[in-house]
Design an enzyme around this catalytic site. Structure first.
Site, mmCIF file in Angstrom:
data_model
loop_
_atom_site.group_PDB
_atom_site.id
_atom_site.type_symbol
_atom_site.label_atom_id
_atom_site.label_comp_id
_atom_site.label_asym_id
_atom_site.label_seq_id
_atom_site.Cartn_x
_atom_site.Cartn_y
_atom_site.Cartn_z
ATOM 1 N N HIS A 54 0.865 -1.207 0.000
ATOM 2 C CA HIS A 54 0.000 0.000 0.000
ATOM 3 C C HIS A 54 0.885 1.235 0.000
ATOM 4 O O HIS A 54 1.493 1.581 1.009
ATOM 5 C CB HIS A 54 -0.884 0.002 1.257
ATOM 6 C CG HIS A 54 -1.817 1.178 1.342
ATOM 7 N ND1 HIS A 54 -3.157 1.032 1.638
ATOM 8 C CD2 HIS A 54 -1.623 2.511 1.188
ATOM 9 C CE1 HIS A 54 -3.737 2.219 1.662
ATOM 10 N NE2 HIS A 54 -2.816 3.139 1.386
ATOM 11 N N HIS A 71 1.432 5.429 -1.807
ATOM 12 C CA HIS A 71 1.015 6.555 -2.651
ATOM 13 C C HIS A 71 2.257 7.109 -3.336
ATOM 14 O O HIS A 71 3.157 7.620 -2.665
ATOM 15 C CB HIS A 71 0.357 7.644 -1.798
ATOM 16 C CG HIS A 71 -0.856 7.136 -1.068
ATOM 17 N ND1 HIS A 71 -2.123 7.227 -1.582
ATOM 18 C CD2 HIS A 71 -0.973 6.502 0.123
ATOM 19 C CE1 HIS A 71 -2.985 6.670 -0.741
ATOM 20 N NE2 HIS A 71 -2.312 6.221 0.304
ATOM 21 N N LYS A 84 -9.753 -0.077 -5.112
ATOM 22 C CA LYS A 84 -9.713 0.594 -3.810
ATOM 23 C C LYS A 84 -11.044 1.257 -3.498
ATOM 24 O O LYS A 84 -11.569 2.047 -4.290
ATOM 25 C CB LYS A 84 -8.593 1.652 -3.832
ATOM 26 C CG LYS A 84 -8.376 2.381 -2.524
ATOM 27 C CD LYS A 84 -7.755 1.487 -1.453
ATOM 28 C CE LYS A 84 -7.752 2.157 -0.085
ATOM 29 N NZ LYS A 84 -6.691 3.136 0.077
ATOM 30 N N HIS A 114 -10.378 1.339 2.438
ATOM 31 C CA HIS A 114 -10.118 2.353 3.454
ATOM 32 C C HIS A 114 -11.281 2.244 4.434
ATOM 33 O O HIS A 114 -12.384 2.709 4.152
ATOM 34 C CB HIS A 114 -10.032 3.758 2.857
ATOM 35 C CG HIS A 114 -9.658 4.794 3.882
ATOM 36 N ND1 HIS A 114 -8.435 5.409 3.925
ATOM 37 C CD2 HIS A 114 -10.337 5.259 4.957
ATOM 38 C CE1 HIS A 114 -8.378 6.232 4.968
ATOM 39 N NE2 HIS A 114 -9.534 6.157 5.614
ATOM 40 N N HIS A 120 -4.263 -0.475 6.085
ATOM 41 C CA HIS A 120 -3.770 0.268 7.255
ATOM 42 C C HIS A 120 -4.698 0.124 8.459
ATOM 43 O O HIS A 120 -5.249 1.107 8.945
ATOM 44 C CB HIS A 120 -3.501 1.747 6.925
ATOM 45 C CG HIS A 120 -4.520 2.419 6.051
ATOM 46 N ND1 HIS A 120 -5.862 2.417 6.329
ATOM 47 C CD2 HIS A 120 -4.384 3.103 4.897
ATOM 48 C CE1 HIS A 120 -6.504 3.079 5.391
ATOM 49 N NE2 HIS A 120 -5.630 3.495 4.498
ATOM 50 N N ASP A 167 1.577 2.678 3.481
ATOM 51 C CA ASP A 167 0.720 3.862 3.348
ATOM 52 C C ASP A 167 1.569 5.133 3.335
ATOM 53 O O ASP A 167 1.140 6.188 3.793
ATOM 54 C CB ASP A 167 -0.344 3.939 4.449
ATOM 55 C CG ASP A 167 -1.425 4.968 4.137
ATOM 56 O OD1 ASP A 167 -1.576 5.326 2.962
ATOM 57 O OD2 ASP A 167 -2.090 5.420 5.080
HETATM 58 C C1 NCD Z 1 -3.396 9.255 2.120
HETATM 59 C C2 NCD Z 1 -2.982 10.257 1.041
HETATM 60 O O1 NCD Z 1 -2.436 11.300 1.388
HETATM 61 O O2 NCD Z 1 -3.187 9.982 -0.147
HETATM 62 N N1 NCD Z 1 -3.289 9.881 3.397
HETATM 63 C C3 NCD Z 1 -3.149 9.254 4.590
HETATM 64 O O3 NCD Z 1 -3.190 9.923 5.611
HETATM 65 N N2 NCD Z 1 -2.933 7.957 4.681
HETATM 66 C C4 NCD Z 1 -4.748 8.719 1.821
HETATM 67 C C5 NCD Z 1 -5.085 7.495 2.640
HETATM 68 O O4 NCD Z 1 -4.512 6.433 2.431
HETATM 69 O O5 NCD Z 1 -5.944 7.591 3.534
HETATM 70 ZN ZN ZN Z 2 -3.210 5.141 1.775
#
Ligand code: NCD
Ligand code: ZN
Length: 347
Positions: free
Chosen positions: A16, A18, A102, A139, A177, A250
């Site tokens: 996971h 970003h 997702k 989520h 998460h 995450d």
């Molecule tokens: C994530 C993001 O910034 O894209 N932020 C986070 O706090 N984890 C989005 C998410 O996974 O909830």
């Molecule tokens: Zn995330």
């Protein structure tokens, strides 16, 4: 307890992450690719990645942003919306590049405004996913403003996730998460095909850290850090040896200015020192021997990937973490900025 000096494990996978887009993506993707062999890349761009064609384009942008010769394999995800359709799920599976779909409840987190408002209306989409074995990545927080922000994961389990698993008994689901003791129990007791990712920051910190000596915006993430009893349950799950729990950072970088704002963004940028942070958490639990399966095996088994081919090595020893790192034409503050991690990346 033995305290090894050197830690060798098959190259880990991040289930996971970003990686963002544009100029910032080059930095985020390089940080993840430096440690991980594969990653499940979240689709919450603006606009979101909704189709297989968009996912393949995004995948090409990620690969194109990496230094040449990189073996890193991004696994893509689609962003579920109220308009998603079953045929797209079949295309996604057939692409062999999409790991899952997702679910962001609309309004739950960063770039979730295009997310799902009516989950029950998507039963035909979920049925198609179950049919082709495309997992749903969740989520898991309700967006009901009457539910306390620290209780939104627990509320989601009973209101949404339990009924969803009952309606779709063959759908494979990852509770992304997971942050609460109740979430851990839910996953432990769920039917086969249900798993969860665990972040390094939720294994290392509880919610007190967010307010230690003042407000700590770089520790603000969603779902929020929880109580110390929750943190202990997460650590116990991570070191349990259960294949239902695996590594998902995450890692969610935001430009410094977007974090240090009157209404700052949620997300911790752990990617640059991700494996070192997990090693700290497992070491503190006296369970370093459980790290290789958690970091390098269980996600691959869940997603049906081949075993990791090469190996990475960490050595015990303090490594400073920079105050800031480049992030496109801006800067990002990594997790533990200005501090140190207890392990050195050898390679
Ligand atoms: C994530 C993001 O910034 O894209 N932020 C986070 O706090 N984890 C989005 C998410 O996974 O909830
Ligand atoms: Zn995330």
């Amino acid at each position: 307890m033995n305290a090894p000096h050197t830690l060798r494990l098959p190259r880990p996978d991040d289930a996971h992450v970003h990686l963002r887009d544009g100029a910032a993506m080059a930095h985020a993707a390089a940080a993840t690719a430096a440690q991980f062999g594969r990653a499940v890349v979240m689709p919450n761009l603006r606009p979101p990645i909704r189709t297989t064609a968009e996912a393949l384009d995004y995948r090409a942008r990620i690969v194109g942003a990496l230094p040449p010769g990189h073996a890193f394999e991004p696994w893509m995800t689609l962003y579920l919306t109220d308009d998603s359709d079953p045929a797209e799920m079949i295309r996604a599976k057939a692409s062999a590049c999409v790991a899952g779909v997702k679910l962001y409840p609309a309004g739950a987190t960063t770039h979730s405004d295009a997310g799902v408002r009516g989950l029950r209306a998507l039963d035909d989409v979920l049925a198609a996913m179950a049919e082709v074995e495309l997992p749903l990545l969740v989520h898991g927080e309700v967006v009901d403003p009457d539910v306390d922000v620290f209780d939104r994961e627990v509320a989601f389990l009973g209101r949404e996730l339990g009924p969803l698993l009952a309606r779709h008994p063959r759908l494979r689901v990852v509770l992304e998460h997971v942050t609460s003791e109740a979430g851990v129990r839910f996953v432990e007791q769920a039917r086969p095909g249900v798993a969860a990712t665990l972040t390094a920051h939720h294994l290392l910190l509880d919610r007190n850290a967010m307010f230690q000596g003042g407000l700590r915006p770089h520790l603000y993430c969603l779902p929020l850090l929880k109580r110390s009893s929750d943190r202990r349950a997460l650590v116990a799950a991570a070191v349990s040896g259960s294949p239902r729990f695996f590594l998902g950072t995450d890692s969610a970088p935001h430009a410094e200015g977007a974090k240090l704002a009157a209404c700052g963004c949620a997300g911790c940028y752990t990617a640059p020192v991700a494996l070192q942070l997990y090693a700290e958490a497992f070491d503190a639990a006296g369970a370093l021997d459980r790290l290789p399966d958690f970091a390098s095996r269980f996600a691959a088994e869940f997603y049906g990937w081949l075993p990791s081919r090469d190996e990475v090595v960490l050595e015990r020893g303090a490594t400073p973490v920079p105050e800031q790192l480049p992030f496109g034409d801006s800067l990002v503050v990594p997790f533990r900025a200005g501090g140190e991690v207890g392990w050195r990346w050898i390679g």
